[in-house]
Design an enzyme around this catalytic site. Sequence first.
Site, short mmCIF file in Angstrom:
data_model
loop_
_atom_site.label_atom_id
_atom_site.label_comp_id
_atom_site.label_asym_id
_atom_site.label_seq_id
_atom_site.Cartn_x
_atom_site.Cartn_y
_atom_site.Cartn_z
N ASP A 100 50.48 -23.65 -1.95
CA ASP A 100 49.16 -23.78 -2.56
C ASP A 100 49.04 -22.75 -3.68
O ASP A 100 49.45 -21.59 -3.49
CB ASP A 100 48.08 -23.52 -1.50
CG ASP A 100 46.80 -24.32 -1.76
OD1 ASP A 100 46.50 -24.56 -2.94
OD2 ASP A 100 46.11 -24.67 -0.79
N HIS A 136 46.00 -24.00 -12.18
CA HIS A 136 45.45 -23.72 -10.85
C HIS A 136 46.47 -23.88 -9.74
O HIS A 136 46.24 -23.45 -8.62
CB HIS A 136 44.25 -24.65 -10.58
CG HIS A 136 43.08 -24.34 -11.45
ND1 HIS A 136 41.91 -23.78 -10.95
CD2 HIS A 136 42.88 -24.48 -12.78
CE1 HIS A 136 41.06 -23.61 -11.95
NE2 HIS A 136 41.62 -24.02 -13.07
P1 ADP Z 1 42.32 -27.73 -3.84
O1 ADP Z 1 41.89 -27.21 -5.17
O2 ADP Z 1 43.78 -28.05 -3.75
O3 ADP Z 1 41.49 -28.86 -3.34
P2 ADP Z 1 41.19 -25.26 -2.66
O4 ADP Z 1 41.21 -24.77 -1.25
O5 ADP Z 1 41.53 -24.23 -3.66
O6 ADP Z 1 42.14 -26.55 -2.75
O7 ADP Z 1 39.73 -25.78 -3.00
C1 ADP Z 1 39.13 -26.76 -2.25
C2 ADP Z 1 37.64 -26.74 -2.56
O8 ADP Z 1 37.08 -27.95 -2.08
C3 ADP Z 1 36.91 -25.61 -1.87
O9 ADP Z 1 35.88 -25.14 -2.69
C4 ADP Z 1 36.35 -26.27 -0.61
O10 ADP Z 1 35.15 -25.71 -0.15
C5 ADP Z 1 36.12 -27.68 -1.07
N1 ADP Z 1 36.34 -28.62 0.04
C6 ADP Z 1 37.49 -28.89 0.68
N2 ADP Z 1 37.30 -29.80 1.65
C7 ADP Z 1 35.99 -30.11 1.62
C8 ADP Z 1 35.16 -31.00 2.38
N3 ADP Z 1 35.64 -31.78 3.33
N4 ADP Z 1 33.87 -31.05 2.06
C9 ADP Z 1 33.37 -30.28 1.07
N5 ADP Z 1 34.08 -29.43 0.34
C10 ADP Z 1 35.38 -29.35 0.60
O1 F6P Z 2 43.27 -27.34 -7.78
C1 F6P Z 2 44.08 -28.43 -7.89
C2 F6P Z 2 43.32 -29.71 -8.21
O2 F6P Z 2 44.21 -30.72 -8.54
C3 F6P Z 2 42.31 -29.60 -9.32
O3 F6P Z 2 42.81 -29.72 -10.62
C4 F6P Z 2 41.42 -30.70 -8.95
O4 F6P Z 2 40.15 -30.58 -9.48
C5 F6P Z 2 41.38 -30.63 -7.43
O5 F6P Z 2 42.62 -30.17 -7.06
C6 F6P Z 2 41.03 -31.95 -6.77
O6 F6P Z 2 41.96 -32.95 -7.10
P1 F6P Z 2 41.55 -34.34 -7.76
O7 F6P Z 2 40.84 -34.03 -9.03
O8 F6P Z 2 42.85 -35.06 -7.96
O9 F6P Z 2 40.65 -35.02 -6.78
#
Ligand code: ADP
Ligand code: F6P
Length: 507
Positions: free
Chosen positions: A397, A181
């Site tokens: 990202d 991812h």
């Molecule tokens: P990562 O996988 O690095 O966290 P992404 O942007 O791909 O980054 O995915 C983040 C996910 O977490 C999204 O589905 C988003 O809606 C959710 N998310 C991020 N911040 C919040 C928050 N404060 N409250 C609820 N959901 C969140």
């Molecule tokens: O998308 C990257 C990622 O590390 C996922 O593998 C993971 O579920 C998400 O971000 C949130 O991170 P964590 O599991 O360390 O809270």
Amino acid sequence: MDTPRPGRTAGDRQQAAVASDADFVVVANRLPVHLDTSDPDAPRWRRSPGGLVSALDPILRNRRGAWVGWAGTVTGGARPALPEQDIRLHPVPLAEDEYRDYYEGFSNTTLWPLFHDVVVPPDFDQAWWHSYLRVNQRFAQHTAGLAAPGATVWVQDYQLMLVPALLRALRPDVRIGFFLHIPFPPPELFLQLPWRSQIVDGLLGADLIGFQLPGGAQNFLQLVRRLHRGESVGRAPRSSLLGSVLVPGREVRVGAFPISVDTAGLEELARSEAVRERARQIRRQLGEHRRVMLGVDRLDYTKGIDQRLRAFEALLADGRASARDTVLVQIATPSRERVEHYRRQRARIEALVGQINGTFGQVGQVPVHYLHTTVGRSELAALYGAADVMLVTPLRDGMNLVAKEFVAARPDLGGALVLSEFAGAAHELTRALLVNPHHPAELSDVMAAALDQDPAEGRCRMRDLRRHVRERDVHHWARSFLTVLRAGGSGAVPSGSDDSPQAAVVA
Ligand code: ADP
Ligand code: F6P
């Protein structure tokens, strides 16, 4: 140095095959829910954070598969039963020292920064590596005991890169896919890793290795060559596939499969009267006449939250925005809170918010609303609906699902998306306002342009963006990966290949 080795006997293998019955198994570090023990008297199951869970949850619900993962707690003692789900959840336990060494250490202080362009320097620690190996073995063993004969197993992300080879050794009958991812770095960076060969060998246990972008897949293929796993043979790319690696007796296919969101589900939520009313209420609460900018991220140093705050501060300082006419709402999910770089990042962001509000705010009117919390899906959809400008400005990202969620949640064609060139999503969402977040003046300029965007042009851009996320939703992502995985036969290559070098790259 250690080579990944399964810790099971032939008897265990027999046992695993007999006890198993799941045809489709997802293996990820986290289960889609985790046990929140912040109130020890009333532990509660909550949805796990991050893009991986957001993406896979709807896929598994549709297929009634099994999900192997950690339940998010290291505390012992009695636990509430897992909540009723369409998905069979199979928790893998982690001890306190494993949480520290495998999760906080090797996964998030070694691999995470290394794979994100060394935005902060990674630490290399032998004890962490041992823990990573041990936990990956445990995940492989649990999966081997659960998968039906000939099942499809889909292993997810950087925390579990040894699982494909470990699982294959236990269960050569199952078909194994792996999806990363996060970005896969250029060989020059990856080669810093003391355990680089073991990680590559772990991944090569899969039948199909998927990356978010073609660049990540090419980096991996180059790396396999650099590590002398074989010679490269040219082949025209086919669909998402960019090449293959021939290992003794098998072909490992390598491709790019950009992940996406549940577009229809989000759109339906965004159209609901409750969410629309909540969006109107948020705007009223923030001040009806004010332009609303929004950031939604895990609180991670890769997300560029401080860069965007500083760029907003510059707009306030030079008068292109004021607390009277503009507000920035930043929602930051608590993440990896004991890791030093995350602690520092939180302190940096909170100091910056205080400084901006202290300098440019008035009683009853602050320019930045900062919430260090997770919000529910409906509230998130309402926030997306209330925003004039969505700020997605990571320094690096893999994809960034927030960008795609925002687009999916705007059937009204409103709102402008400011998107970092360094997010995987920028390769698809080319009609967003693209920006280099490392360039402070450019970031301020693009944010100002987004605030002043001509509404007709905004609708036109949003229409194009929406067309893309509707066609390329999370179901399309899963379908394309699984179709390629299942189309590959056993992955066997013609006999005689056992005599070939350790591996050959076909790209
Ligand atoms: P990562 O996988 O690095 O966290 P992404 O942007 O791909 O980054 O995915 C983040 C996910 O977490 C999204 O589905 C988003 O809606 C959710 N998310 C991020 N911040 C919040 C928050 N404060 N409250 C609820 N959901 C969140
Ligand atoms: O998308 C990257 C990622 O590390 C996922 O593998 C993971 O579920 C998400 O971000 C949130 O991170 P964590 O599991 O360390 O809270």
